[in-house]
Design a protein around this motif. Structure first.
Motif, PDB file in Angstrom:
ATOM      1  N   LEU A  67       5.955 -11.093  -6.380  1.00 21.42           N
ATOM      2  CA  LEU A  67       4.888 -10.131  -6.647  1.00 21.42           C
ATOM      3  C   LEU A  67       5.180  -8.792  -5.971  1.00 21.42           C
ATOM      4  O   LEU A  67       4.998  -7.723  -6.580  1.00 21.42           O
ATOM      5  N   MET A  68       5.643  -8.847  -4.735  1.00 23.55           N
ATOM      6  CA  MET A  68       5.954  -7.613  -4.019  1.00 23.55           C
ATOM      7  C   MET A  68       7.110  -6.867  -4.689  1.00 23.55           C
ATOM      8  O   MET A  68       7.082  -5.637  -4.811  1.00 23.55           O
ATOM      9  N   ILE A  69       8.122  -7.597  -5.165  1.00 18.51           N
ATOM     10  CA  ILE A  69       9.248  -6.968  -5.860  1.00 18.51           C
ATOM     11  C   ILE A  69       8.768  -6.283  -7.136  1.00 18.51           C
ATOM     12  O   ILE A  69       9.162  -5.146  -7.448  1.00 18.51           O
ATOM     13  N   PHE A  70       7.889  -6.965  -7.875  1.00 22.19           N
ATOM     14  CA  PHE A  70       7.376  -6.399  -9.126  1.00 22.19           C
ATOM     15  C   PHE A  70       6.620  -5.094  -8.871  1.00 22.19           C
ATOM     16  O   PHE A  70       6.827  -4.097  -9.578  1.00 22.19           O
ATOM     17  N   ILE A  71       5.763  -5.087  -7.849  1.00 22.43           N
ATOM     18  CA  ILE A  71       4.995  -3.875  -7.539  1.00 22.43           C
ATOM     19  C   ILE A  71       5.925  -2.749  -7.100  1.00 22.43           C
ATOM     20  O   ILE A  71       5.775  -1.590  -7.541  1.00 22.43           O
ATOM     21  N   MET A  72       6.913  -3.052  -6.261  1.00 28.58           N
ATOM     22  CA  MET A  72       7.820  -2.015  -5.764  1.00 28.58           C
ATOM     23  C   MET A  72       8.651  -1.414  -6.889  1.00 28.58           C
ATOM     24  O   MET A  72       8.847  -0.188  -6.958  1.00 28.58           O
ATOM     25  N   ILE A  73       9.124  -2.240  -7.806  1.00 26.26           N
ATOM     26  CA  ILE A  73       9.936  -1.726  -8.914  1.00 26.26           C
ATOM     27  C   ILE A  73       9.082  -0.898  -9.870  1.00 26.26           C
ATOM     28  O   ILE A  73       9.497   0.177 -10.331  1.00 26.26           O
ATOM     29  N   MET A  74       7.869  -1.344 -10.165  1.00 26.66           N
ATOM     30  CA  MET A  74       7.006  -0.598 -11.079  1.00 26.66           C
ATOM     31  C   MET A  74       6.611   0.750 -10.497  1.00 26.66           C
ATOM     32  O   MET A  74       6.572   1.769 -11.207  1.00 26.66           O
ATOM     33  N   MET A  75       6.348   0.808  -9.203  1.00 27.62           N
ATOM     34  CA  MET A  75       6.015   2.088  -8.585  1.00 27.62           C
ATOM     35  C   MET A  75       7.224   3.029  -8.545  1.00 27.62           C
ATOM     36  O   MET A  75       7.074   4.247  -8.693  1.00 27.62           O
ATOM     37  N   SER A  76       8.414   2.475  -8.378  1.00 32.56           N
ATOM     38  CA  SER A  76       9.628   3.307  -8.440  1.00 32.56           C
ATOM     39  C   SER A  76       9.816   3.887  -9.834  1.00 32.56           C
ATOM     40  O   SER A  76      10.270   5.028  -9.992  1.00 32.56           O
ATOM     41  N   MET A 112       6.769  15.603  -1.785  1.00 31.80           N
ATOM     42  CA  MET A 112       7.887  14.960  -1.095  1.00 31.80           C
ATOM     43  C   MET A 112       7.405  14.050   0.037  1.00 31.80           C
ATOM     44  O   MET A 112       7.996  13.003   0.286  1.00 31.80           O
ATOM     45  N   THR A 113       6.322  14.444   0.720  1.00 27.27           N
ATOM     46  CA  THR A 113       5.811  13.578   1.788  1.00 27.27           C
ATOM     47  C   THR A 113       5.231  12.281   1.227  1.00 27.27           C
ATOM     48  O   THR A 113       5.408  11.212   1.811  1.00 27.27           O
ATOM     49  N   LEU A 114       4.538  12.377   0.079  1.00 31.17           N
ATOM     50  CA  LEU A 114       3.984  11.163  -0.519  1.00 31.17           C
ATOM     51  C   LEU A 114       5.090  10.272  -1.074  1.00 31.17           C
ATOM     52  O   LEU A 114       5.013   9.043  -0.963  1.00 31.17           O
ATOM     53  N   PHE A 115       6.136  10.864  -1.633  1.00 31.59           N
ATOM     54  CA  PHE A 115       7.248  10.059  -2.109  1.00 31.59           C
ATOM     55  C   PHE A 115       8.055   9.476  -0.940  1.00 31.59           C
ATOM     56  O   PHE A 115       8.686   8.435  -1.085  1.00 31.59           O
ATOM     57  N   SER A 116       8.023  10.136   0.207  1.00 36.02           N
ATOM     58  CA  SER A 116       8.668   9.543   1.388  1.00 36.02           C
ATOM     59  C   SER A 116       7.906   8.314   1.860  1.00 36.02           C
ATOM     60  O   SER A 116       8.496   7.398   2.435  1.00 36.02           O
ATOM     61  N   ASN A 117       6.576   8.270   1.606  1.00 39.01           N
ATOM     62  CA  ASN A 117       5.806   7.059   1.915  1.00 39.01           C
ATOM     63  C   ASN A 117       6.250   5.896   1.041  1.00 39.01           C
ATOM     64  O   ASN A 117       6.276   4.745   1.485  1.00 39.01           O
ATOM     65  N   ASN A 118       6.576   6.194  -0.221  1.00 39.42           N
ATOM     66  CA  ASN A 118       7.104   5.143  -1.090  1.00 39.42           C
ATOM     67  C   ASN A 118       8.417   4.605  -0.544  1.00 39.42           C
ATOM     68  O   ASN A 118       8.636   3.389  -0.503  1.00 39.42           O
ATOM     69  N   ASN A 119       9.302   5.498  -0.100  1.00 32.71           N
ATOM     70  CA  ASN A 119      10.558   5.048   0.500  1.00 32.71           C
ATOM     71  C   ASN A 119      10.330   4.322   1.820  1.00 32.71           C
ATOM     72  O   ASN A 119      11.125   3.453   2.191  1.00 32.71           O
ATOM     73  N   LEU A 120       9.244   4.693   2.530  1.00 35.58           N
ATOM     74  CA  LEU A 120       8.921   3.988   3.768  1.00 35.58           C
ATOM     75  C   LEU A 120       8.562   2.536   3.492  1.00 35.58           C
ATOM     76  O   LEU A 120       8.868   1.647   4.297  1.00 35.58           O
ATOM     77  N   GLY A 121       7.913   2.267   2.350  1.00 37.69           N
ATOM     78  CA  GLY A 121       7.638   0.883   1.985  1.00 37.69           C
ATOM     79  C   GLY A 121       8.913   0.083   1.806  1.00 37.69           C
ATOM     80  O   GLY A 121       9.016  -1.064   2.269  1.00 37.69           O
ATOM     81  N   TRP A 122       9.910   0.677   1.148  1.00 46.06           N
ATOM     82  CA  TRP A 122      11.208   0.017   1.012  1.00 46.06           C
ATOM     83  C   TRP A 122      11.877  -0.156   2.373  1.00 46.06           C
ATOM     84  O   TRP A 122      12.538  -1.175   2.635  1.00 46.06           O
ATOM     85  N   MET A 144       0.825  -1.211   0.000  1.00 47.08           N
ATOM     86  CA  MET A 144       0.000   0.000   0.000  1.00 47.08           C
ATOM     87  C   MET A 144       0.857   1.259   0.000  1.00 47.08           C
ATOM     88  O   MET A 144       0.535   2.255  -0.672  1.00 47.08           O
ATOM     89  N   ASN A 145       1.964   1.250   0.736  1.00 44.69           N
ATOM     90  CA  ASN A 145       2.836   2.429   0.788  1.00 44.69           C
ATOM     91  C   ASN A 145       3.453   2.745  -0.561  1.00 44.69           C
ATOM     92  O   ASN A 145       3.464   3.902  -0.986  1.00 44.69           O
ATOM     93  N   VAL A 146       3.984   1.720  -1.238  1.00 51.19           N
ATOM     94  CA  VAL A 146       4.647   1.980  -2.517  1.00 51.19           C
ATOM     95  C   VAL A 146       3.643   2.410  -3.581  1.00 51.19           C
ATOM     96  O   VAL A 146       3.957   3.247  -4.447  1.00 51.19           O
ATOM     97  N   ILE A 147       2.417   1.873  -3.523  1.00 54.29           N
ATOM     98  CA  ILE A 147       1.405   2.253  -4.528  1.00 54.29           C
ATOM     99  C   ILE A 147       0.884   3.661  -4.274  1.00 54.29           C
ATOM    100  O   ILE A 147       0.854   4.514  -5.178  1.00 54.29           O
ATOM    101  N   VAL A 148       0.467   3.943  -3.039  1.00 57.59           N
ATOM    102  CA  VAL A 148      -0.075   5.270  -2.719  1.00 57.59           C
ATOM    103  C   VAL A 148       1.005   6.341  -2.833  1.00 57.59           C
ATOM    104  O   VAL A 148       0.745   7.452  -3.307  1.00 57.59           O
ATOM    105  N   GLY A 149       2.243   6.017  -2.425  1.00 61.14           N
ATOM    106  CA  GLY A 149       3.328   6.986  -2.522  1.00 61.14           C
ATOM    107  C   GLY A 149       3.635   7.377  -3.948  1.00 61.14           C
ATOM    108  O   GLY A 149       3.991   8.527  -4.229  1.00 61.14           O
TER     109      GLY A 149
END
Length: 337
Positions: free
Chosen positions: A272-281, A175-185, A156-161
Motif C-alpha cells: 500500500l505504501m509503495i502504491f501511494i508513493m508511486i502514484m504521488m510521484s 520546490m519546498t513542497l516537492f522536497s517534502n515528497n522526496n523526504l518521504g522517500w 503524509m509527506n508524499v501526499i502533501v508534497g
C-alpha cells in the motif's frame, strides 16, 4: 557570487558546516542539542538581510519554529533521562523526539512554516534549507526512530508534497513542497539501510542544486516567468531533462535510488505504501511536464534552436548536469533492462 567581498557571511557559512559535523559526531544527546542550537544561530545571519523585509520576516519565523522544536527535543531527552533507565525505547517519548526532528526538517504535518519561509529567501538559502539543514535532524532521527509513527509520516509527506505543489505559483514554495515528497522517500530509505539513505540524500542534494542554480542564474521565482520569459529553447530542454531527473522518471538516473527503495519495500511487503508513493510521484511528474509543455507552447513561434547558448560560461554547471542526466539514462537502462 554569494560570498564575494562578504567575509562575515563566509565565516558564518563555514562555522555552520563545521558545527553540523560536530553535532553528528557527538556521543551524547546534550551535544546533539548544542550542535542544533549553534547551527540555528549560524544559519539566521545567512538568511537575514536588512534591505529585504521578507528575508527579515523569514529569519524571525525560522528562529521561532526551530526554537520550539529545540525546546521540545531538550524536554524529551531530559524526561527520558529522569524517568527511564538506560534510555530504553518508549512510545510516547520516541514520538516526541521524532516530532521535534520532523519539525526542524519541515516535514509533514509540521511543514506549514517551510513554504512561508522559503518565499522570502534567495535560491542559495533555499538550497541550504532543503539539503544541509536536514542532515542533523535526519541523523538524530535515525538514532531513535519509531517505525509505526514514521510509516504514517512517510505517507503524509508524499501526499502533501505532491498535492500541495499543484496550486502554487511560486517556484520556491513549489520546490519546498516537492522536497517534502522526496523526504518521504528518504525516510523510507532510512528504515531500510543507513547507506541507502546516505546515497538517496546525496542524489537528492545534487538534483536540488541543479534546479536551484538554474533558477538563480535566470532570476526566476514564479511559474509565469517560465511561460513568458524570452529564454533559449536549449535551456528549456535542459530544464525538461533536469525536471525528469528530479522527478525520478525512468530511465533517468533520478529513478535509480527510488528503484532500489521500491525493491526493498516490496520484499518487506509494504504494498500500500509503495502504491501511494508511486502514484504521488506520477502527479509530480505530470506537473513538471505541464510546466515545461506550456513553457514551450507560449514561445513556439520564435525560432531559437540555433542560438549559441553553450558559449555562456554561466551555464557550464547546467550543461554538466544535462550530460550527467543523459549518462545516467545509459547506466540505469543497463541495470534495468
Amino acid at each position: 557570487m554569494y560570498f564575494s567581498l562578504n567575509s562575515p557571511k563566509m565565516f558564518f557559512f563555514f562555522v555552520l558546516i563545521f558545527k553540523t559535523l560536530i553535532s553528528i559526531s557527538s556521543n551524547s544527546w546534550l551535544g546533539c542539542w548544542i550542535g542544533l542550537k549553534i547551527n540555528l544561530l549560524k544559519f539566521i545571519p545567512l538568511i537575514s538581510n536588512s534591505n529585504n523585509l521578507m528575508s527579515s520576516e523569514a529569519s524571525l519565523k525560522y528562529f521561532l519554529t526551530q526554537s520550539i522544536a529545540s525546546i521540545n527535543f531538550l524536554m524529551s531527552i531530559l524526561l527520558k533521562l529522569i524517568l527511564f533507565k538506560n534510555f530504553e525505547m518508549n512510545f510516547f517519548m520516541s514520538i516526541m523526539i521524532n516530532s521535534s526532528m520532523l519539525m526542524k526538517m519541515g516535514s509533514t504535518p509540521f511543514h506549514f512554516w517551510f513554504p512561508n519561509i522559503a518565499k522570502g529567501l534567495s535560491w542559495f538559502n533555499n538550497f541550504m534549507l532543503m539539503t544541509w539543514q536536514k542532515i542533523i535532524p535526519l541523523i538524530i532521527l535515525s538514532y531513535y526512530m519509531n517505525n509505526n509513527f514514521i510509516y504514517i509520516i512517510i505517507i503524509m509527506n508524499v501526499i502533501v508534497g505532491a498535492m500541495g505543489g499543484l496550486n502554487q505559483t511560486s517556484l520556491r514554495k513549489m520546490m519546498t513542497l516537492f522536497s517534502n515528497n522526496n523526504l518521504g522517500w528518504m525516510l523510507s530509505a532510512m528504515m531500510i539501510s543507513e547507506n541507502l539513505w546516505f546515497f538517496f540524500f546525496f542524489m537528492y542534494s545534487f538534483m536540488i542544486s541543479i534546479i536551484c542554480f538554474t533558477f538563480n542564474m535566470m532570476n526566476m521565482f514564479f511559474i509565469n516567468q517560465l511561460f513568458f520569459n524570452n529564454m533559449n529553447s536549449m535551456i528549456k530542454i535542459n530544464l525538461l531533462i533536469n525536471f525528469f531527473f528530479l522527478g525520478g522518471l525512468p530511465p533517468f538516473i533520478g529513478f535509480f535510488p527510488k528503484w532500489i527503495i521500491i525493491n526493498f519495500l516490496i520484499n518487506e511487503q509494504f504494498y500500500l505504501m509503495i502504491f501511494i508513493m508511486i502514484m504521488m510521484s506520477l502527479i509530480i511528474l505530470f506537473f513538471y511536464i505541464w510546466i515545461i509543455y506550456f513553457s514551450f507552447m507560449f514561445n513556439y513561434l520564435k525560432i531559437k534552436w540555433f542560438k549559441s547558448y553553450f558559449k555562456n560560461k554561466n551555464f557550464s554547471f547546467i550543461n554538466i548536469s544535462f550530460f550527467f542526466s543523459i549518462f545516467g539514462m545509459i547506466i540505469s537502462t543497463f541495470f534495468f533492462y
